[in-house]
Design a protein around this motif. Sequence first.
Motif, PDB file in Angstrom:
ATOM      1  N   GLY A 173       0.774  -1.230   0.000  1.00  0.00           N
ATOM      2  CA  GLY A 173       0.000   0.000   0.000  1.00  0.00           C
ATOM      3  C   GLY A 173       0.804   1.278   0.000  1.00  0.00           C
ATOM      4  N   SER A 174       2.131   1.201  -0.025  1.00  0.00           N
ATOM      5  CA  SER A 174       2.946   2.413   0.024  1.00  0.00           C
ATOM      6  C   SER A 174       3.031   3.065  -1.350  1.00  0.00           C
ATOM      7  N   ALA A 175       3.287   4.380  -1.345  1.00  0.00           N
ATOM      8  CA  ALA A 175       3.395   5.147  -2.583  1.00  0.00           C
ATOM      9  C   ALA A 175       4.845   5.165  -3.053  1.00  0.00           C
ATOM     10  N   PHE A 176       5.045   4.994  -4.351  1.00  0.00           N
ATOM     11  CA  PHE A 176       6.369   5.034  -4.975  1.00  0.00           C
ATOM     12  C   PHE A 176       6.377   6.076  -6.081  1.00  0.00           C
ATOM     13  N   THR A 177       7.560   6.603  -6.377  1.00  0.00           N
ATOM     14  CA  THR A 177       7.762   7.380  -7.602  1.00  0.00           C
ATOM     15  C   THR A 177       8.859   6.686  -8.412  1.00  0.00           C
ATOM     16  N   PHE A 178       8.805   6.866  -9.737  1.00  0.00           N
ATOM     17  CA  PHE A 178       9.735   6.192 -10.631  1.00  0.00           C
ATOM     18  C   PHE A 178      10.286   7.181 -11.642  1.00  0.00           C
ATOM     19  N   ASN A 179      11.505   6.943 -12.103  1.00  0.00           N
ATOM     20  CA  ASN A 179      12.051   7.754 -13.180  1.00  0.00           C
ATOM     21  C   ASN A 179      11.579   7.214 -14.529  1.00  0.00           C
ATOM     22  N   LYS A 180      12.024   7.842 -15.595  1.00  0.00           N
ATOM     23  CA  LYS A 180      11.521   7.499 -16.921  1.00  0.00           C
ATOM     24  C   LYS A 180      11.891   6.081 -17.345  1.00  0.00           C
ATOM     25  N   ASP A 181      12.915   5.489 -16.723  1.00  0.00           N
ATOM     26  CA  ASP A 181      13.328   4.139 -17.073  1.00  0.00           C
ATOM     27  C   ASP A 181      12.704   3.081 -16.176  1.00  0.00           C
ATOM     28  N   GLY A 182      11.809   3.483 -15.262  1.00  0.00           N
ATOM     29  CA  GLY A 182      11.109   2.526 -14.425  1.00  0.00           C
ATOM     30  C   GLY A 182      11.799   2.166 -13.130  1.00  0.00           C
ATOM     31  N   TYR A 183      12.842   2.929 -12.732  1.00  0.00           N
ATOM     32  CA  TYR A 183      13.532   2.666 -11.474  1.00  0.00           C
ATOM     33  C   TYR A 183      12.964   3.572 -10.378  1.00  0.00           C
ATOM     34  N   ALA A 184      12.729   2.985  -9.214  1.00  0.00           N
ATOM     35  CA  ALA A 184      12.129   3.726  -8.106  1.00  0.00           C
ATOM     36  C   ALA A 184      13.040   4.851  -7.642  1.00  0.00           C
ATOM     37  N   THR A 185      12.471   6.026  -7.426  1.00  0.00           N
ATOM     38  CA  THR A 185      13.203   7.169  -6.881  1.00  0.00           C
ATOM     39  C   THR A 185      12.757   7.496  -5.461  1.00  0.00           C
ATOM     40  N   SER A 186      11.619   6.980  -5.024  1.00  0.00           N
ATOM     41  CA  SER A 186      11.186   7.093  -3.631  1.00  0.00           C
ATOM     42  C   SER A 186      10.185   5.991  -3.376  1.00  0.00           C
ATOM     43  N   GLY A 187      10.012   5.649  -2.087  1.00  0.00           N
ATOM     44  CA  GLY A 187       9.077   4.598  -1.750  1.00  0.00           C
ATOM     45  C   GLY A 187       9.352   4.044  -0.374  1.00  0.00           C
ATOM     46  N   SER A 188       8.864   2.837  -0.137  1.00  0.00           N
ATOM     47  CA  SER A 188       8.990   2.209   1.168  1.00  0.00           C
ATOM     48  C   SER A 188       9.193   0.704   0.988  1.00  0.00           C
ATOM     49  N   LEU A 189      10.088   0.127   1.813  1.00  0.00           N
ATOM     50  CA  LEU A 189      10.419  -1.296   1.765  1.00  0.00           C
ATOM     51  C   LEU A 189      10.136  -1.917   3.128  1.00  0.00           C
ATOM     52  N   SER A 190       9.543  -3.121   3.104  1.00  0.00           N
ATOM     53  CA  SER A 190       9.239  -3.798   4.363  1.00  0.00           C
ATOM     54  C   SER A 190       8.903  -5.262   4.071  1.00  0.00           C
ATOM     55  N   PRO A 191       9.345  -6.199   4.936  1.00  0.00           N
ATOM     56  CA  PRO A 191      10.220  -6.000   6.100  1.00  0.00           C
ATOM     57  C   PRO A 191      11.686  -5.956   5.684  1.00  0.00           C
ATOM     58  N   GLN A 192      12.477  -5.201   6.432  1.00  0.00           N
ATOM     59  CA  GLN A 192      13.914  -5.107   6.239  1.00  0.00           C
ATOM     60  C   GLN A 192      14.603  -5.446   7.561  1.00  0.00           C
ATOM     61  N   THR A 193      15.625  -6.300   7.481  1.00  0.00           N
ATOM     62  CA  THR A 193      16.397  -6.675   8.659  1.00  0.00           C
ATOM     63  C   THR A 193      17.851  -6.286   8.429  1.00  0.00           C
ATOM     64  N   PHE A 194      18.497  -5.795   9.472  1.00  0.00           N
ATOM     65  CA  PHE A 194      19.823  -5.202   9.305  1.00  0.00           C
ATOM     66  C   PHE A 194      20.889  -5.940  10.102  1.00  0.00           C
ATOM     67  N   GLU A 195      22.106  -5.844   9.579  1.00  0.00           N
ATOM     68  CA  GLU A 195      23.310  -6.204  10.316  1.00  0.00           C
ATOM     69  C   GLU A 195      24.282  -5.031  10.211  1.00  0.00           C
ATOM     70  N   THR A 196      25.296  -5.057  11.053  1.00  0.00           N
ATOM     71  CA  THR A 196      26.299  -4.003  11.034  1.00  0.00           C
ATOM     72  C   THR A 196      27.667  -4.636  11.204  1.00  0.00           C
ATOM     73  N   GLY A 197      28.632  -4.163  10.440  1.00  0.00           N
ATOM     74  CA  GLY A 197      29.977  -4.717  10.493  1.00  0.00           C
ATOM     75  C   GLY A 197      31.012  -3.627  10.631  1.00  0.00           C
ATOM     76  N   ARG A 198      32.106  -3.982  11.245  1.00  0.00           N
ATOM     77  CA  ARG A 198      33.247  -3.072  11.345  1.00  0.00           C
ATOM     78  C   ARG A 198      34.508  -3.846  11.001  1.00  0.00           C
ATOM     79  N   PHE A 199      35.349  -3.232  10.179  1.00  0.00           N
ATOM     80  CA  PHE A 199      36.565  -3.884   9.713  1.00  0.00           C
ATOM     81  C   PHE A 199      37.710  -2.877   9.815  1.00  0.00           C
ATOM     82  N   ASP A 200      38.615  -3.132  10.760  1.00  0.00           N
ATOM     83  CA  ASP A 200      39.751  -2.246  10.985  1.00  0.00           C
ATOM     84  C   ASP A 200      40.986  -2.795  10.279  1.00  0.00           C
ATOM     85  N   GLN A 201      41.877  -1.884   9.932  1.00  0.00           N
ATOM     86  CA  GLN A 201      43.108  -2.267   9.251  1.00  0.00           C
ATOM     87  C   GLN A 201      44.256  -1.410   9.742  1.00  0.00           C
ATOM     88  N   GLU A 202      45.379  -2.048  10.022  1.00  0.00           N
ATOM     89  CA  GLU A 202      46.617  -1.350  10.344  1.00  0.00           C
ATOM     90  C   GLU A 202      47.671  -1.818   9.351  1.00  0.00           C
TER      91      GLU A 202
END
Length: 751
Positions: A150-179
Motif C-alpha cells: 500500500g505504500s506510494a512510490f515514484t519512478f524515473n523514466k526508465d522505471g527505477y524507483a526514486t522514492s518509496g517504502s520497503l518492508s520488512p527489512q532486517t539489518f546487520e552491522t559490520g566493522r573492519f579495521d586495518q593497520e
Amino acid sequence: MTARGNYYDRVDKPGYAFSGLYSNRYDTGIGEIGILLNAVYSKSQYRQDGLLAGPFGEARPGSIANAPNNAQIPYGFEVYVDTGDRKRLGIAAAVQWQASDAVLVTAQYQGTKYWFNRTGAYYYDFNNLPGNQYDSQGRVTQYNTLPTPGSAFTFNKDGYATSGSLSPQTFETGRFDQELWSASQNFTFNVGWQATDRAKVNFDVQYLTSYYNADRNGHVLSLYNRTGQNATGQYGGTVAPHPSTVVFDLRGKYPRWDVTNPAVLNNPANYSLPFIADALQRNDADTLALAYDIEYDFEGGFLKKLRGGARYSDNSIDLRGTWNGVCLYQGIAPGCRDVPAGTPLIPLSRFPQLSMKGPSKNWFDGNTVTGGILYPAFPAGKGVWEQTKALYALFGAQTKDAFTPGDLNRQTEKTYTAWGIADYAFELGSIRFDGGAGVRIVKTRTTSVGTQFNVDGSFTGISLGNDYTNVLPSMNIRARLTDQFQMRFAYSKGVARPNFDVLSTNVTLQNPNQVDPNNGLPFASSGNPFLRPIKSDNFDLTAEWYFAPTGSLTAGLFYKKVNGFLSSGRFIGTYGGRQYNVNSTLNSGDGTVKGLEAGYQQFFDFLPGLLSGFGIQANYTYVDSNVENPFSSSSNNLPSTLPLEKLSKHSYNLIGLYEKGPVTARLAYNGRSSYLEQTTGSGANGQGQFAKPFASLDASISVNLNEHVAVSADVVNLNNRMNVLYIGTPSAPLQYQLNDRRFGLSLRATY
C-alpha cells in the motif's frame, strides 16, 4: 624548508607536513663533489561518507499501485563511514663526484615509509534472501524485492524507483579495521664515462627492497537472534524478530533513507554477536638490476646519434596472507556450515562494551537514520592485532597467528633486455625533421611456487614457470614547419605485465566426480602463473603552435590497439596426471582506445599593469574505448563490449592563473564524464559499474614575503563534490560518496 598545516572538514581533524632540502657543491683535492639531502614527513586524516542503494530488482506485478511495467525497486540500503589517518616519511640523498673531466660517479638513496590506520563501519540490510529468480526465458519466478504493501512510490523514466517504502527489512552491522605499514629502499650507483669526444658510456647498478604488512579484523552485530532466520520466513526459515520499514527518497541533492521505528536500530538489546574475523598479510620483495648503455654522436649527415644497451633484472616476491573467521554461535562453532538452523546467537547484552553509536556526526546532511544506529566496537588495545586478540579472548577463540602452506606463495621474475635507438635529422626544403627509431627486446622468465590442495585433504608443493619474449619497436619523427609550429608522429609497441597477486599458484582441486557436462572434466581454482602481458600498439600524431613567448596551442590524435585484457575465466590444467577446468584469471578480450586531446595556455602579458599577470590554461581530452565483455554471451542480454575501466569519454581542465610580483594564484576546475569503474562488483553482473560525471574545484595562492620566505594557502574539493556510482544505467544508482574538503596553509623558507 617548508612547514604545512591542513584541516580536513568532514573528519574535523588537522594534518601537517614538514620538508627540508639541502644541496651544495665542494671543490676538493680529488675533484668536485656535490651532495643533496631531502626529507619529508607528513600526516593526513580523512573521512568518507557513503550511502548505497540496491541493487535494483523487478517488483512483483501488482505489488505497487500505478507502477510502470517491469518496475525496478532496490533490495535495500546501506550506510558506511570510512575513517583513518596516513603517515609518510621520505628520505632522499645523492652524492656526485666529478672524478675527472671524463668520469662522473653518482650514488643515490631513496627510502620511504608509510603507515595507514583505517576503520570501516557499515550498516546494511541483510534480509537473508536470494535475489529475484529467473527461468530460462528470463521470466521472474521468485520476487524478493519487498515493497511495503500500500505504500506510494515514484519512478524515473526508465522505471527505477526514486522514492518509496520497503518492508520488512532486517539489518546487520559490520566493522573492519586495518593497520598497514610498508617501506621501500632504493640504492643506485652510476658511473658515467665520456670515453671519447663522441662516445659516452653509462653503467648502473640498482637494488630495491620493500615490504608490505597489514593486520586486519572483522566484527559483526546482527538483528537476528538465531541461525536460519530471514526477513520473511521464506525458504523454510523463520521470521527475523526485529523487522523495520524503510522509507527512502533519492530525488534530492542528497539521497536519504530512514526507518519508521528508530528504536529497532538503536536498542542494544535487539542485537546479537554472530561472527568475528582476523587476517594477517606479510609481503616482501627485492630487485637487483644491472644496466650498461652507450651513446655515440655523429657529425653532420642524416644519422646524429646511436644509443643502445642491455639490462638485467632479478625480482623476487613472497606473498603471505591469512584469513580466519569464527562463528560465535552457541558453543563457539568453529565453522558455519554445520551449525543447525535455530542455533541461538550470543546476545550483545552479555558484552555491551562491543558496540558504539553511529553514524558519524553530520553524516551526509543528517537526514538518514536520524534515530541513530549501532556499530561494532573492539576492546581497548594498542593496535589492531592487540584489539583483535582481546576480542577473541572474550569468547575463548584463537586468532590465526601462523602461516600455513595455503597462505604462502613465492614468485620470481627475471628479465633480459637489449635495446637500440638511432637518432636522425634532415631537411626537406625549409622544413627541418628529426626523430628516432629503435627496438627493445625483452625476455621474461617467471616462476610461481605454491601448494596444491587435494580432495582428500592432503597437499603437495607445486612450482610452475613461464617465459616469453617481446619485441617492442618504436619510432618518432618531428617536423619543424616554422620556428613557432611543429608536428610530431610516434609509434610504439608496449607491454604491461600482470600484478604478482594474480600470478600466484595455490591450486584447490574439487570433487573429481562432479564434472562439467560440456567437456567431462572436474573443477579446480587457482591463480594463473601463465598469464602473458597486456600488449598495445600505440599511434600518436600531435601539432604544436607556440604563438607567443608565454602562449601555446596544441592538439593531438591517438589510437591504441590493446590485446589480452585480464578477466575472470577458465583454463584447462593438468594436476596429478588429470585435467581440470580451472577457474582463474585469463588473458581474454581485445580492445581499442582512440581519441583526441587539445590544450591552450597563455599569459596575457600584453595587458597593462597588474592585469598582465593573468593567464589561463585549458585542456580537453576525448577518448572512445571499447573492450570485449567477458560476461556477455548469446544466452544473455549483456553488452558485447564495454568501455575500458577508469577512462572517461570526456575530460577537461580549466585553470585561471595569476603571476605578478610576489603573488602566484591558481583556480582550477577539473571535470570528467561518466566512466566504467569496474566490470564486476556489487550488483554489476556483467552490466558494468559506472561512475557519474563529476567536477571538482581547487584553489591556491602563494605570496613571497621577501626573497627567502613565502606563505601559501590552498583548498581542495572546494565545491564538496559528490561521487555517484550506478549499475548499467544512471537510472539505477548504487553508491553515493562524499569526501573531505582540505584547507591548507604553508610557510616556505629558502636560504
